[in-house]
Scaffold this motif. Structure first.
Motif, PDB file in Angstrom:
ATOM      1  N   VAL A 289       0.849  -1.190   0.000  1.00 41.11           N
ATOM      2  CA  VAL A 289       0.000   0.000   0.000  1.00 41.11           C
ATOM      3  C   VAL A 289       0.888   1.244   0.000  1.00 41.11           C
ATOM      4  O   VAL A 289       1.856   1.330   0.760  1.00 41.11           O
ATOM      5  CB  VAL A 289      -0.931   0.010   1.225  1.00 41.11           C
ATOM      6  N   LYS A 290       0.553   2.217  -0.833  1.00 47.26           N
ATOM      7  CA  LYS A 290       1.347   3.440  -0.931  1.00 47.26           C
ATOM      8  C   LYS A 290       0.845   4.502   0.051  1.00 47.26           C
ATOM      9  O   LYS A 290      -0.363   4.683   0.213  1.00 47.26           O
ATOM     10  CB  LYS A 290       1.296   4.003  -2.352  1.00 47.26           C
ATOM     11  N   LEU A 291       1.793   5.185   0.679  1.00 48.33           N
ATOM     12  CA  LEU A 291       1.508   6.371   1.489  1.00 48.33           C
ATOM     13  C   LEU A 291       2.155   7.558   0.784  1.00 48.33           C
ATOM     14  O   LEU A 291       3.383   7.689   0.776  1.00 48.33           O
ATOM     15  CB  LEU A 291       2.062   6.225   2.916  1.00 48.33           C
ATOM     16  N   ILE A 292       1.342   8.414   0.181  1.00 46.41           N
ATOM     17  CA  ILE A 292       1.836   9.503  -0.657  1.00 46.41           C
ATOM     18  C   ILE A 292       1.798  10.815   0.131  1.00 46.41           C
ATOM     19  O   ILE A 292       0.744  11.192   0.655  1.00 46.41           O
ATOM     20  CB  ILE A 292       0.997   9.643  -1.939  1.00 46.41           C
ATOM     21  N   PRO A 293       2.918  11.537   0.216  1.00 44.36           N
ATOM     22  CA  PRO A 293       2.923  12.815   0.929  1.00 44.36           C
ATOM     23  C   PRO A 293       2.238  13.902   0.113  1.00 44.36           C
ATOM     24  O   PRO A 293       2.078  13.775  -1.113  1.00 44.36           O
ATOM     25  CB  PRO A 293       4.412  13.118   1.089  1.00 44.36           C
ATOM     26  N   PRO A 294       1.834  14.980   0.762  1.00 46.19           N
ATOM     27  CA  PRO A 294       1.260  16.108   0.010  1.00 46.19           C
ATOM     28  C   PRO A 294       2.331  16.788  -0.836  1.00 46.19           C
ATOM     29  O   PRO A 294       3.533  16.612  -0.608  1.00 46.19           O
ATOM     30  CB  PRO A 294       0.745  17.032   1.105  1.00 46.19           C
ATOM     31  N   LYS A 295       1.907  17.569  -1.816  1.00 52.24           N
ATOM     32  CA  LYS A 295       2.860  18.280  -2.665  1.00 52.24           C
ATOM     33  C   LYS A 295       3.732  19.194  -1.819  1.00 52.24           C
ATOM     34  O   LYS A 295       3.269  19.803  -0.851  1.00 52.24           O
ATOM     35  CB  LYS A 295       2.124  19.090  -3.726  1.00 52.24           C
ATOM     36  N   GLY A 296       4.987  19.305  -2.217  1.00 52.34           N
ATOM     37  CA  GLY A 296       5.926  20.146  -1.485  1.00 52.34           C
ATOM     38  C   GLY A 296       6.673  19.413  -0.399  1.00 52.34           C
ATOM     39  O   GLY A 296       7.538  19.993   0.270  1.00 52.34           O
ATOM     40  N   LYS A 297       6.366  18.097  -0.203  1.00 52.41           N
ATOM     41  CA  LYS A 297       7.041  17.315   0.825  1.00 52.41           C
ATOM     42  C   LYS A 297       7.398  15.936   0.278  1.00 52.41           C
ATOM     43  O   LYS A 297       6.847  15.488  -0.722  1.00 52.41           O
ATOM     44  CB  LYS A 297       6.142  17.151   2.059  1.00 52.41           C
ATOM     45  N   PHE A 298       8.352  15.291   0.972  1.00 51.77           N
ATOM     46  CA  PHE A 298       8.520  13.861   0.739  1.00 51.77           C
ATOM     47  C   PHE A 298       8.728  13.162   2.068  1.00 51.77           C
ATOM     48  O   PHE A 298       9.104  13.767   3.070  1.00 51.77           O
ATOM     49  CB  PHE A 298       9.613  13.542  -0.289  1.00 51.77           C
ATOM     50  N   TRP A 299       8.433  11.844   2.059  1.00 51.75           N
ATOM     51  CA  TRP A 299       8.594  10.998   3.233  1.00 51.75           C
ATOM     52  C   TRP A 299       9.584   9.886   2.904  1.00 51.75           C
ATOM     53  O   TRP A 299       9.469   9.227   1.872  1.00 51.75           O
ATOM     54  CB  TRP A 299       7.256  10.372   3.632  1.00 51.75           C
ATOM     55  N   ALA A 300      10.546   9.678   3.799  1.00 48.95           N
ATOM     56  CA  ALA A 300      11.583   8.675   3.538  1.00 48.95           C
ATOM     57  C   ALA A 300      12.144   8.151   4.859  1.00 48.95           C
ATOM     58  O   ALA A 300      11.765   8.590   5.946  1.00 48.95           O
ATOM     59  CB  ALA A 300      12.703   9.281   2.684  1.00 48.95           C
ATOM     60  N   ASP A 301      13.053   7.185   4.745  1.00 49.90           N
ATOM     61  CA  ASP A 301      13.816   6.621   5.874  1.00 49.90           C
ATOM     62  C   ASP A 301      12.926   6.039   6.969  1.00 49.90           C
ATOM     63  O   ASP A 301      13.088   6.353   8.157  1.00 49.90           O
ATOM     64  CB  ASP A 301      14.725   7.683   6.483  1.00 49.90           C
TER      65      ASP A 301
END
Length: 539
Positions: A289-301
């Motif tokens: 399942v994908k968890l997509i961040p809002p525009k202008g951000k990213f999620w990692a690590d």
């Protein structure tokens, strides 16, 4: 261990040397394993043949260095006189060999190792000038007889990685023998910037191998270095680029630069998360399942822990507008229902890779704080949102993704680390240990770096057990930062030895829209990874 210091000689073209050479010799001179007892200066100038055929390359190189080279410049000239004060100097004027009288003077110095910098055309393999022969750097893949400028062909032809080695010839080695080899990521947009990165990275290699020989002795040293000498397959020969080759390289590099600039503007990097509660081995990433961040951000690590039946996924949350990351947490129940991330730790410098672990009923975090040149430990005062600074584990270090492990009564710290600040901390893994996490001093492992390879050095998540075996996730940065990750089974971990073997490789090939995946977390039934997608800025 050898009973006395190794007797070292230096073979130089001049006492004025490139800064990277100065740094390599400084490390050797200041170490305890050897002493420099002779300097051989070969001051003859080498006359290039057919220079008109390669007249464009020096022009290209000057422009490339002016536009793209990083500071400090590894090729800035430094003088060795003060560093080597007191060492006897033998001045000679050789051709492709040395005169017998000069050879006799060198032999009478009873050298253990002759360290050769430059003078690639000088053949010393049969001269027997030192017990362990002449040691030198070989820039580029030894499978090709490289005569051209280091780093040029790798960047021009876009090889994923660049190789550098320490080689011995002569003495007890009847044939040239590789004593150490490392692999660096290739910077594909500029040979000059590429050289800036990897020449700074390789300066410790000679000093390390001298120290290893002194510490474990000749017999063990030969065993430890044997694996570098498996017969390779030849890949062709390279020389200084001709005028036509230089023009072709300029065209390819310029086109590559335009494409990359446009890509960064129109299709910026966007890291997101994928998770599964299926606990499959191996995992089917197509079902995640994908968890997509809002525009202008990213999620990692992502790093995950489980408390009272719920999962807590700690992440780097990066805000493009602020150009730095902070640490956030996502709460998820056992059915995969989750809440939006909540910011829990922010500094005025970039934070990422929130390694979270539990010990004696308390939770601790070691986020990456390489921008502050520290490795810091935080304690959770109110789970999961309030964290307080506990202690500084290390300072004045260029380190990435420190990951801790409690094993056999000790704490072990694994971190990607660059000994030279100007190098990139992606290609070497350093190991440290202590008895006391909260008060102890971290002791460097004698085999450091325990991994020297951009394809598998940098940590990619927490250690985990599977079927009674201990695994370490590691990143593959050979095709760019965060290209993929591996799972490595740790076979030996002690105060004197370390050995691991790769068991699983994951690359972003299950979805053609992905360009990378570089962190793996496993906790209970939850598996969570991150992935890189280059999404259009419009739409």
């Amino acid at each position: 261990m050898l009973n006395k210091k190794l007797r070292l000689g230096l073979l130089l073209g001049s006492l004025d040397v490139p800064w990277w050479t100065y740094d390599a010799i400084r490390r050797i001179a200041q170490a305890e394993a050897g002493e420099i007892v002779l300097i051989v200066l070969t001051e003859a100038a080498e006359t290039p043949q057919g220079a008109w055929r390669a007249a464009l390359y020096p022009i290209f190189d000057r422009v490339d260095r002016k536009l793209f080279a990083r500071k400090p410049d590894p090729f800035a000239v430094k003088n060795l006189s003060e560093l080597l004060a007191g060492a006897p100097i033998l001045k000679i004027t050789p051709g492709e060999t040395l005169d017998e009288s000069d050879l006799e003077i060198i032999r009478n110095s009873r050298l253990d190792i002759l360290l050769k910098f430059g003078r690639e055309n000088l053949n010393l393999s049969g001269a027997n000038l030192a017990r362990y022969g002449a040691w030198f750097y070989r820039h580029g893949d030894e499978r090709a007889e490289r005569k051209g400028p280091p780093g040029f062909w790798e960047a021009a032809e876009y090889w994923p990685e660049t190789t550098s080695a320490v080689v011995a010839a002569g003495g007890i080695f009847p044939r040239p023998r590789v004593l150490f080899r490392s692999h660096f990521v290739t910077y594909p947009l500029s040979p000059a910037r590429h050289r800036s990165y990897y020449f700074w990275a390789l300066t410790p290699f000679l000093a390390r191998q001298i120290a290893l020989l002194h510490r474990i002795g000749e017999e063990e040293f030969l065993k430890k270095t044997e694996h570098y000498n498996l017969p390779p397959a030849r890949v062709g020969e390279y020389e200084t680029p001709s005028n036509l080759q230089t023009l072709a390289a300029v065209f390819k590099l310029t086109l590559r630069l335009i494409r990359e600039t446009a890509r960064r503007v129109l299709y910026p990097d966007r890291w997101f998360l994928l998770f599964s509660l299926e606990n499959e081995t191996p995992p089917n990433f197509n079902k995640f399942v994908k968890l997509i961040p809002p525009k202008g951000k990213f999620w990692a690590d992502p790093h995950a822990v489980r408390v009272n039946g719920n999962y807590y996924i700690f992440i780097e949350e990066f805000a493009h507008a602020r150009r730095k990351g902070h640490i956030s947490v996502i709460e998820m129940d056992g059915q995969g229902n989750y809440k939006p991330p909540v910011k829990i730790l922010e500094k005025d410098y970039h934070l990422s890779y929130p390694f979270v672990f539990e010990r004696d009923g308390k939770f601790y975090m070691v986020p990456e704080s390489g921008a502050n040149q520290t490795i810091d430990l935080y304690e959770c005062a109110e789970f999961p949102r309030r964290w307080v600074f506990k202690r500084r584990l290390m300072e004045n270090v260029s380190a990435a993704d420190a990951t801790l492990l409690r094993h056999d009564g000790k704490w072990w710290m694994f971190a990607a680390l660059a000994e030279n600040e100007a190098a990139v901390p992606n290609f070497e893994l350093f190991l440290f240990y202590t008895d006391d996490l909260l008060a102890g001093k971290w002791t460097p492992h004698p085999r450091n770096p325990v991994v020297s390879d951009v394809k598998r050095a940098r940590p990619a998540g927490s250690f985990f057990f599977r079927d009674g075996k201990l695994f370490r996730p590691s990143q593959d940065c050979s095709r760019g930062y965060g290209y993929g990750f591996d799972l490595n089974e740790i076979e030996v971990l002690s105060e004197t030895e370390y050995r691991e073997k790769r068991t699983t490789s994951v690359r972003p090939d299950w979805d053609k829209r992905l360009a990378g995946t570089h962190t793996f977390a496993s906790c209970g039934d939850l598996t969570v990874i991150d992935a890189l997608q280059r999404a259009p800025i419009i739409g």
